[in-house]
Enzyme design. Sequence first.
Site, short mmCIF file in Angstrom:
data_model
loop_
_atom_site.label_atom_id
_atom_site.label_comp_id
_atom_site.label_asym_id
_atom_site.label_seq_id
_atom_site.Cartn_x
_atom_site.Cartn_y
_atom_site.Cartn_z
N SER B 22 -11.85 -2.19 -34.82
CA SER B 22 -11.22 -3.02 -35.75
C SER B 22 -9.71 -3.11 -35.49
O SER B 22 -9.09 -2.01 -34.77
CB SER B 22 -11.42 -2.71 -37.18
OG SER B 22 -12.61 -2.65 -37.64
N LYS B 27 -7.25 1.89 -30.85
CA LYS B 27 -7.93 1.67 -29.41
C LYS B 27 -6.70 1.70 -28.25
O LYS B 27 -7.06 2.66 -27.61
CB LYS B 27 -8.48 0.47 -29.37
CG LYS B 27 -9.62 0.15 -30.05
CD LYS B 27 -10.37 -1.25 -29.44
CE LYS B 27 -9.20 -2.34 -29.28
NZ LYS B 27 -8.72 -2.89 -30.57
N PRO B 102 -9.62 -6.63 -27.71
CA PRO B 102 -9.12 -7.13 -28.92
C PRO B 102 -9.68 -6.72 -30.03
O PRO B 102 -11.01 -7.20 -29.81
CB PRO B 102 -8.27 -8.22 -28.92
CG PRO B 102 -8.24 -8.83 -27.27
CD PRO B 102 -9.60 -8.13 -26.91
N GLY B 103 -9.58 -6.50 -31.15
CA GLY B 103 -10.42 -6.35 -32.42
C GLY B 103 -10.37 -7.46 -33.21
O GLY B 103 -11.20 -7.58 -34.00
N HIS B 104 -9.47 -8.65 -33.04
CA HIS B 104 -9.45 -9.83 -33.93
C HIS B 104 -10.77 -10.42 -33.86
O HIS B 104 -11.37 -10.64 -32.73
CB HIS B 104 -8.32 -10.57 -33.56
CG HIS B 104 -7.12 -9.91 -33.59
ND1 HIS B 104 -6.32 -9.40 -34.56
CD2 HIS B 104 -6.31 -9.34 -32.52
CE1 HIS B 104 -5.44 -9.03 -34.13
NE2 HIS B 104 -5.25 -8.78 -32.88
N LYS B 156 -8.38 9.24 -36.21
CA LYS B 156 -7.55 9.83 -37.30
C LYS B 156 -8.04 10.77 -38.15
O LYS B 156 -7.66 10.86 -39.43
CB LYS B 156 -7.00 8.27 -38.18
CG LYS B 156 -6.88 7.20 -37.20
CD LYS B 156 -6.00 6.03 -38.01
CE LYS B 156 -5.69 4.82 -36.74
NZ LYS B 156 -5.01 3.87 -37.58
N SER B 530 -21.32 -45.89 -27.39
CA SER B 530 -21.30 -44.59 -26.69
C SER B 530 -19.82 -44.15 -26.48
O SER B 530 -19.36 -44.37 -25.39
CB SER B 530 -21.98 -45.08 -25.49
OG SER B 530 -21.70 -46.12 -24.86
#
Lengths: 306, 622
Positions: B22, B27, B102-104, B156, B530
Amino acid sequence: MDGARRRPLPADLRQLESEAIGILREAAAEFRKPVLLYSIGKDSSVLLRLALKAFHPAKPPFPVLHIDTTWKFREMIAFRDQTARRLQIELIVHTNQEGLDRGINPIASGSALHTQVMKTEALKQALDRHGFDAAFGGARRDEEKSRAKERIFSIRGPGHSWNPRAQRPELWRLFNTRLSPGESMRVFPLSNWTEIDVWRYIECENIPVVPLYFAKERPVVRRDGTWIMVDDDRLPLLPGERPELRRVRFRTLGCYPLSGAIESPAASPADIIAELRGATVSERQGRLIDGDAEASMERKKREGYF
Amino acid sequence: MPHDPEGAGARRPLLRFLTCGSVDDGKSTLIGRLLYDSAAVHADQLDALKRDSQRFGTTGGDLDLSLLLDGLEDERQQRITIDVAYRFFSTSRRSFIVADTPGHEQYTRNMATGASTADLALLLVDARKGVLAQTRRHSLICSLLGIRHVVLAINKFDLVDYDAAVFARIAEDYARFAQALGFASLPAIPISARRGDNVTAPSPQMAWYDGPTLLAHLETVETGGAQVRPFRFPVQWVSRPNGDFRGFAGTVAAGAIAPGDAVLAMGSGRTTRIKEIVTFDGPCERAEAGDAVTLTVTDEIDVTRGDLLVDPASRPEHADQFAAHIIWFQQERLVPGRVYWLKLGPRSVLCSVTALKHRIDIDNGAHVAARTLDLNEIGFCNLSTNAPLAFDPYAANHDTGAFILIDRYTNETAGAGMIAFALHRAANIEWQALSVAARDRATQKSQEAAILWFTGLSGAGKSTIANRLERKLLELGCHTMLLDGDNVRHGLNRDLGFTDTDRVENIRRAGEVAKLMGEAGLIVITAFISPFRADRQMVREIAAPHAFLEVFVDTPLAECQRRDPKGLYARAAAGAIPNFTGLDSPYEAPETPELRLDTMGADADTLADRIIAELRRRELIR
C-alpha cells in the site's frame, strides 16, 4: 570478425544477451526503417555486437548512425571509421550544419545549448531526413533516475518528444510497436544491463572499445573538480592553466571538453570491473551535461534527447 | 573449459522481482535500503540524496532512501510513485532486477506490468496495520499473473517495539488468506527498511526471529520450475542472407531442441527436422528455453514470422476462439464486439471479445456480472480472432499464452490477456460448403454484390437519400435491398437499447445481415447512424470480400436539429432520450469515407446520382 570469445558467458549475462537479441529482432521485423544510434562508446560497441549476433549469418538489416558534433575525441572518430570498415556496415554520419554555421560549440555556447543544438536537434534532423521510424540506443535504466522509468520500446510524439505520463504499459516480452503518423520509436535493448554487466560482457566477448576507456598518460587540465583532456588546440586554456600529463581514463565518452576523466590505473576490462566493484562514484558524474539543472535528463529527454 | 575468473559458470541466473504494497508501506525505502546496503549507491548519488533529503524528505533530516527511486519530476514534487521503475543491484551470489510498482489503486496496470516479468513478488505490509485490502488486491494480481513465489516483508517493526506477537499474528493472517492463491512459497520476514533490521543483516532487536534476512532469502530462493516442458519456438524473423541459407530466428519459449529433432510448424502443419542451430559463436549442440538462436530445417517448408515451431508429440492448442483473463488499461472501456489488434508473441491478428463472462472483484476474487470493463478492471472473456492461433494456456507457458490488445485507432495498448483455454466452437460449427457461390448469384443479376453503408447524424438525410437511390437502382434493373436502422430495431434488434454495448451489437448484427444479402448477390444499402468509427471498421471487415462503400451523409448538427423530421432532437433536448447521438453521445465522423455527401449544397436526387456514378466508376453496376 572481432576476436573470438575468451570466456563462457555467465548465466545472468546470457539472459541479458538473449533478451537484447530478441528486442533487436522484434524491432527489425516490425518497423519500416530502423537505424542503430552509434555513439562510439562502450554501450554502442556492445549494442553493435548484439546486432551482429541477432542477424547472423546475415548482416544487421539497418544502418548505423553517428551524430557528430565535431567535438568528439579524435581517437573516437578513428575508432568509428575503423569499426565500420572492419565490420563492413553502412555508417551514416550526420552533423547539424546550421548549428556549425551559427558557431555553436561547447566552449563558447555552454554545454546546455551545445547539447541541445548539436546533439538533440542534430539527431532529430537525421531521423527526419532519412525517414527512420525507429532508432536503437544503448541507454540503460541504471544510468539515471528518469531512465529507470523508461520503456524498452519508448514512443516519441511529433517532434520526437517524450511524454513520461503517456508511456505504453510493457508486459512480458510483448511490445506494442504500432505508430501513428508523426510518431517514432526509440528502442533500448540494453535497458536491463548495468555498467558492470556491460564491462563483464566486453571482457567475456573480447569486444574492441575506444582506448580512451583505459588508463594512459594524457594531457589534462583540472576544471570544476574533474580532469578535462586537451585533445586538440581548440580548447582555450585559462590564465595560468597548463596541461599536465596524468594517468587518467574515461568512464563515459562524449564531446571532449564536456567529458571528465578520472585518475585510475585500470588498463583492461578486468581492471575496470574490479574498480567498479569498489566504485564510489557513479558513471554519469563524468558527464558535465547532467548536472545542468535538477531533473535535467528528464527535461532533455522530453525535448527529444536520446 | 577456459579459466573463469568470476566463478561465473556457477553464478545464479538473474532474479527479477517486484515490490508491492500500500501507499506508505515503505516500498521505495526498502529498495533504497537494498541498493544502499549492497553498495549500489555511489558517492555522488549519496551527496544528491543528502541534498534531496533536506529538501523533499519525510524523515526529518535522516537520509530518505525513497528519494533514490522517485525519478520523475512530478513524483518528487508530489512525493508519490507514479510509474514502474526498474532498479538493479547485485551481490556476489546473484544479480537482481527490481520492479518498483506504485501502490495507488488506479495504477493496477503498473503492477501487472511489473508482475508480468517477475519471478517473485515482495509484498510489503505495515506492521502497525497488518493485511489490508490493498495487500489482498496485489496478491490476487500476482496470482493471476502467475507469480509462484511471494515474500511477505512485514515492515516498520521499529514502530511496534519489535514485538514477536505482531509478527505471528500478521504472518498467520496472510497465510490463511493466501491459501487459495496457489503460491509455491510465501515466507514472512519481520523488517525495518528504515533502520535496516533483517534486510541485509540479522536484527539484534529481533532475536526471536530465526529465519533468513530478506537479502539472504532473495539470494537463495529457487524460482525456476523443474518440470520439463514441450518445445515451443515462436519465429520472430526469417533470415535469408542469400539463396543458400534460410533460417528461422527466435527465442526458445519452452523446452529444448537439438539437431535431428522433429519439429512441427503450426502454420503449415508440416513436420520437418532441425538441421542446425546457428549462432554467431558457431553451431550449437542444443538450445533451451531463453536462448536466442537461429534454426535451419531439413525440408523446404513454409514458415513465416509469427509461426510457432513445436514438438510434434506435444502440440499446443490451435483455435480461433478461446477464453482469457483480460486486464483493461484504457480510459475508453472494453466493449464486446469491437475489433482490436491482438499480439501474441510475434503474431498479430484481429480479434474481438465475443462475450464478457464476468468481472473479477480484486478485493475478494468474487465473480461479478458485467457488460464492459473499465480502466484497471479485470474480466474473464471469450475472444474470437480472424485467423486460428497456436497457443498454450498461460498457466503452462507465459510466452505462448499471454497477449496484448491494441486499439486500432489510437494505437494505445488497450489491455493485456492471459489465455485460460481454447473454445472449440469454431470446430463444431463447420461452414456448410455451398455449391453455388456468391459470385454466381451476383453474375446472374448482371451486377457485383456491394454494401453501401450510410452513416451520419439523425436527421442528416440518410433514409431519404437511400430510398431515392434504391428507386433509381431498381429502375436501372439492379437487385437491391435497403436496411433501415429504425426498421431493423423494430424486429431483428428489438431486444437492444441505446447503451454503447447495445449500439455495437446493433451494428454488428446489421453488418452480418448485410453480408448475407451480399452473398445473395444483392446491392445492399444500409441507413444506420453508426456513430462509432471502430464499429464501421468492424462491419467493413465482416462484409469482406464484398465491395464496401462507406457513404458519409454530412449534415451539420445545427441543420439536423432544424430539420428534426421525427421530432427526436426536441424530445432529446427535453431530456426524454438519453445517449442521443450528437447531443450527449458522440458521433465520430469518418476520416476517409469512399463518398462524402454534402446535403447543404445538393438535393437527394443529385446525391443519389453521384452514388450511381461512383458505382459505375467502380464497375459494380453497368
